[in-house]
Design a protein around this motif. Structure first.
Motif, PDB file in Angstrom:
ATOM      1  N   TYR A  68      47.532  36.257  43.083  1.00 21.02           N
ATOM      2  CA  TYR A  68      46.508  36.351  44.118  1.00 21.02           C
ATOM      3  C   TYR A  68      46.985  35.824  45.458  1.00 21.02           C
ATOM      4  O   TYR A  68      47.615  34.796  45.535  1.00 21.02           O
ATOM      5  CB  TYR A  68      45.257  35.595  43.669  1.00 21.02           C
ATOM      6  CG  TYR A  68      44.472  36.407  42.682  1.00 21.02           C
ATOM      7  CD1 TYR A  68      43.267  36.977  43.027  1.00 21.02           C
ATOM      8  CD2 TYR A  68      44.971  36.635  41.410  1.00 21.02           C
ATOM      9  CE1 TYR A  68      42.572  37.748  42.142  1.00 21.02           C
ATOM     10  CE2 TYR A  68      44.280  37.405  40.501  1.00 21.02           C
ATOM     11  CZ  TYR A  68      43.077  37.962  40.874  1.00 21.02           C
ATOM     12  OH  TYR A  68      42.394  38.733  39.994  1.00 21.02           O
ATOM     13  N   ASP A 115      40.907  37.758  34.421  1.00 23.46           N
ATOM     14  CA  ASP A 115      40.171  38.606  35.362  1.00 23.46           C
ATOM     15  C   ASP A 115      40.600  40.059  35.169  1.00 23.46           C
ATOM     16  O   ASP A 115      40.009  40.794  34.379  1.00 23.46           O
ATOM     17  CB  ASP A 115      40.440  38.098  36.782  1.00 23.46           C
ATOM     18  CG  ASP A 115      39.677  38.865  37.835  1.00 23.46           C
ATOM     19  OD1 ASP A 115      38.792  39.653  37.480  1.00 23.46           O
ATOM     20  OD2 ASP A 115      39.955  38.688  39.040  1.00 23.46           O
ATOM     21  N   THR A 116      41.677  40.476  35.836  1.00 22.27           N
ATOM     22  CA  THR A 116      42.149  41.856  35.649  1.00 22.27           C
ATOM     23  C   THR A 116      43.103  41.952  34.454  1.00 22.27           C
ATOM     24  O   THR A 116      43.518  43.032  34.073  1.00 22.27           O
ATOM     25  CB  THR A 116      42.912  42.352  36.900  1.00 22.27           C
ATOM     26  OG1 THR A 116      44.089  41.556  37.054  1.00 22.27           O
ATOM     27  CG2 THR A 116      42.060  42.272  38.145  1.00 22.27           C
ATOM     28  N   ARG A 117      43.486  40.817  33.911  1.00 19.17           N
ATOM     29  CA  ARG A 117      44.389  40.697  32.759  1.00 19.17           C
ATOM     30  C   ARG A 117      45.865  40.936  33.123  1.00 19.17           C
ATOM     31  O   ARG A 117      46.738  40.919  32.272  1.00 19.17           O
ATOM     32  CB  ARG A 117      43.952  41.624  31.614  1.00 19.17           C
ATOM     33  CG  ARG A 117      44.445  41.185  30.256  1.00 19.17           C
ATOM     34  CD  ARG A 117      43.702  41.830  29.122  1.00 19.17           C
ATOM     35  NE  ARG A 117      42.484  41.117  28.832  1.00 19.17           N
ATOM     36  CZ  ARG A 117      41.570  41.503  27.945  1.00 19.17           C
ATOM     37  NH1 ARG A 117      41.747  42.603  27.264  1.00 19.17           N
ATOM     38  NH2 ARG A 117      40.495  40.787  27.732  1.00 19.17           N
ATOM     39  N   THR A 119      47.952  39.054  34.828  1.00 19.27           N
ATOM     40  CA  THR A 119      48.776  37.862  34.617  1.00 19.27           C
ATOM     41  C   THR A 119      49.059  37.648  33.138  1.00 19.27           C
ATOM     42  O   THR A 119      50.210  37.374  32.752  1.00 19.27           O
ATOM     43  CB  THR A 119      48.055  36.614  35.194  1.00 19.27           C
ATOM     44  OG1 THR A 119      47.723  36.881  36.549  1.00 19.27           O
ATOM     45  CG2 THR A 119      48.911  35.377  35.097  1.00 19.27           C
ATOM     46  N   LYS A 155      36.340  37.755  32.146  1.00 20.24           N
ATOM     47  CA  LYS A 155      35.378  38.581  32.888  1.00 20.24           C
ATOM     48  C   LYS A 155      35.267  39.929  32.197  1.00 20.24           C
ATOM     49  O   LYS A 155      36.270  40.611  31.977  1.00 20.24           O
ATOM     50  CB  LYS A 155      35.841  38.756  34.332  1.00 20.24           C
ATOM     51  CG  LYS A 155      35.849  37.448  35.103  1.00 20.24           C
ATOM     52  CD  LYS A 155      36.117  37.693  36.568  1.00 20.24           C
ATOM     53  CE  LYS A 155      36.565  36.410  37.241  1.00 20.24           C
ATOM     54  NZ  LYS A 155      36.942  36.616  38.628  1.00 20.24           N
ATOM     55  N   ILE A 184      34.536  32.462  39.883  1.00 17.07           N
ATOM     56  CA  ILE A 184      34.295  31.151  39.295  1.00 17.07           C
ATOM     57  C   ILE A 184      35.014  30.084  40.113  1.00 17.07           C
ATOM     58  O   ILE A 184      36.224  30.188  40.357  1.00 17.07           O
ATOM     59  CB  ILE A 184      34.766  31.119  37.826  1.00 17.07           C
ATOM     60  CG1 ILE A 184      34.064  32.238  37.039  1.00 17.07           C
ATOM     61  CG2 ILE A 184      34.492  29.758  37.192  1.00 17.07           C
ATOM     62  CD1 ILE A 184      34.749  32.619  35.750  1.00 17.07           C
ATOM     63  N   GLU A 189      39.707  22.864  41.963  1.00 20.34           N
ATOM     64  CA  GLU A 189      39.920  23.500  43.267  1.00 20.34           C
ATOM     65  C   GLU A 189      39.016  22.890  44.336  1.00 20.34           C
ATOM     66  O   GLU A 189      39.195  23.167  45.525  1.00 20.34           O
ATOM     67  CB  GLU A 189      39.592  24.997  43.187  1.00 20.34           C
ATOM     68  CG  GLU A 189      40.472  25.766  42.221  1.00 20.34           C
ATOM     69  CD  GLU A 189      39.867  27.108  41.824  1.00 20.34           C
ATOM     70  OE1 GLU A 189      40.621  27.954  41.343  1.00 20.34           O
ATOM     71  OE2 GLU A 189      38.646  27.299  41.978  1.00 20.34           O
TER      72      GLU A 189
HETATM   73  P1  5GP Z   1      44.265  38.271  36.502  1.00 22.88           P
HETATM   74  O1  5GP Z   1      45.740  38.463  36.431  1.00 22.88           O
HETATM   75  O2  5GP Z   1      43.587  38.214  35.148  1.00 22.88           O
HETATM   76  O3  5GP Z   1      43.620  39.277  37.411  1.00 22.88           O
HETATM   77  O4  5GP Z   1      44.002  36.915  37.239  1.00 22.88           O
HETATM   78  C1  5GP Z   1      44.402  35.738  36.758  1.00 22.88           C
HETATM   79  C2  5GP Z   1      44.447  34.690  37.840  1.00 22.88           C
HETATM   80  O5  5GP Z   1      43.685  35.019  39.013  1.00 22.88           O
HETATM   81  C3  5GP Z   1      43.834  33.443  37.329  1.00 22.88           C
HETATM   82  O6  5GP Z   1      44.763  32.650  36.632  1.00 22.88           O
HETATM   83  C4  5GP Z   1      43.311  32.784  38.591  1.00 22.88           C
HETATM   84  O7  5GP Z   1      44.315  32.038  39.206  1.00 22.88           O
HETATM   85  C5  5GP Z   1      42.941  33.925  39.505  1.00 22.88           C
HETATM   86  N1  5GP Z   1      41.498  34.237  39.403  1.00 22.88           N
HETATM   87  C6  5GP Z   1      40.958  35.394  38.991  1.00 22.88           C
HETATM   88  N2  5GP Z   1      39.612  35.331  38.978  1.00 22.88           N
HETATM   89  C7  5GP Z   1      39.286  34.083  39.390  1.00 22.88           C
HETATM   90  C8  5GP Z   1      38.030  33.390  39.572  1.00 22.88           C
HETATM   91  O8  5GP Z   1      36.923  33.892  39.353  1.00 22.88           O
HETATM   92  N3  5GP Z   1      38.112  32.119  40.017  1.00 22.88           N
HETATM   93  C9  5GP Z   1      39.288  31.504  40.271  1.00 22.88           C
HETATM   94  N4  5GP Z   1      39.233  30.245  40.693  1.00 22.88           N
HETATM   95  N5  5GP Z   1      40.491  32.105  40.088  1.00 22.88           N
HETATM   96  C10 5GP Z   1      40.490  33.392  39.663  1.00 22.88           C
END
Ligand code: 5GP
Length: 206
Positions: A68, A115-117, A119, A155, A184, A189
């Motif tokens: 991100y 979130d999007t999975r 990571t 999510k 969230i 944070e």
């Molecule tokens: P993904 O790869 O699943 O999209 O995102 C994973 C990472 O995005 C998480 O480890 C986190 O750092 C950040 N992230 C995604 N959604 C949220 C959220 O709702 N709140 C926070 N604080 N971080 C998020």
């Protein structure tokens, strides 16, 4: 606007406590890998609840993955937008002796939110690849490490990334809570923890 949800340290603690018996029943880990920075605190709390009397603490290793990019600040918090790729900021040396000892064992990957999975997909794929290489080097080709995943929040949304089918089928994926597509705010944070807790309390009343 994306709704914001405030989660307190106390709530995080209890989510870990609640998940621990299920983790122990389904995939008792020999090592925890925390995805930094969001996975650090849950991983540490979880370890206390996974500790078995007479057994040593489960070691925690960390990997750093960044997806991100910050888009700046709003009134109370930073809003972040998905980046396009995962960047490694910290990784494990799976060729080391200790890591080679993990072949055939259980490793729990911990992050705060799925979130999007993207990571988690990256982490599992890359770790599996490294383990396969390490096993080959150790003359133990074909032997695997059983990876499992724990997140505080998943999510419920369309995912960009995916996890191995076997992981889902064998219940090696556990989310303490499933949420909608909200943002969230985690306590680590917060720059004003009292205000953060107040917001959480207020939300609970709504
Ligand atoms: P993904 O790869 O699943 O999209 O995102 C994973 C990472 O995005 C998480 O480890 C986190 O750092 C950040 N992230 C995604 N959604 C949220 C959220 O709702 N709140 C926070 N604080 N971080 C998020």
């Amino acid at each position: 606007m994306v709704p914001k949800v405030y989660v307190t340290y106390n709530q995080v603690h209890k989510l870990c406590q609640e998940a621990a018996p299920r983790i122990l029943a389904d995939f008792a880990p020999n090592l925890i890998i925390a995805i930094g920075g969001g996975g650090y605190v849950p991983a540490r709390i979880l370890r206390s609840f996974l500790k078995q009397p007479g057994s040593p603490n489960i070691p925690i290793q960390a990997i750093g993955l960044s997806l991100y990019e910050s888009l700046g600040t709003t009134d109370e918090t930073q809003i972040e937008e998905p980046g396009t790729k995962v960047t490694r900021t910290q990784w494990l040396d799976l060729r080391s002796l200790e890591m080679a000892n993990l072949i055939g064992k259980n490793v729990l990957i911990v992050d705060e939110v799925d979130d999007t999975r993207t990571t988690l997909e990256y982490a599992v794929k890359e770790l599996e690849k490294d383990v396969a290489e390490a096993a080959e080097q150790a003359g133990r080709s074909g032997e695997v490490v059983r990876f499992s995943v724990f997140v505080l929040h998943n999510k419920d949304k369309e995912k960009k990334g995916s996890l191995p089918k076997s992981m889902m089928e064998e219940r090696r994926y556990l989310a303490a809570r499933t949420t909608g597509d909200v943002w969230i705010n985690y306590p680590w944070e917060a720059t004003d923890i009292d205000e953060h807790d107040k917001m959480s309390e207020q939300q609970a009343k709504e």
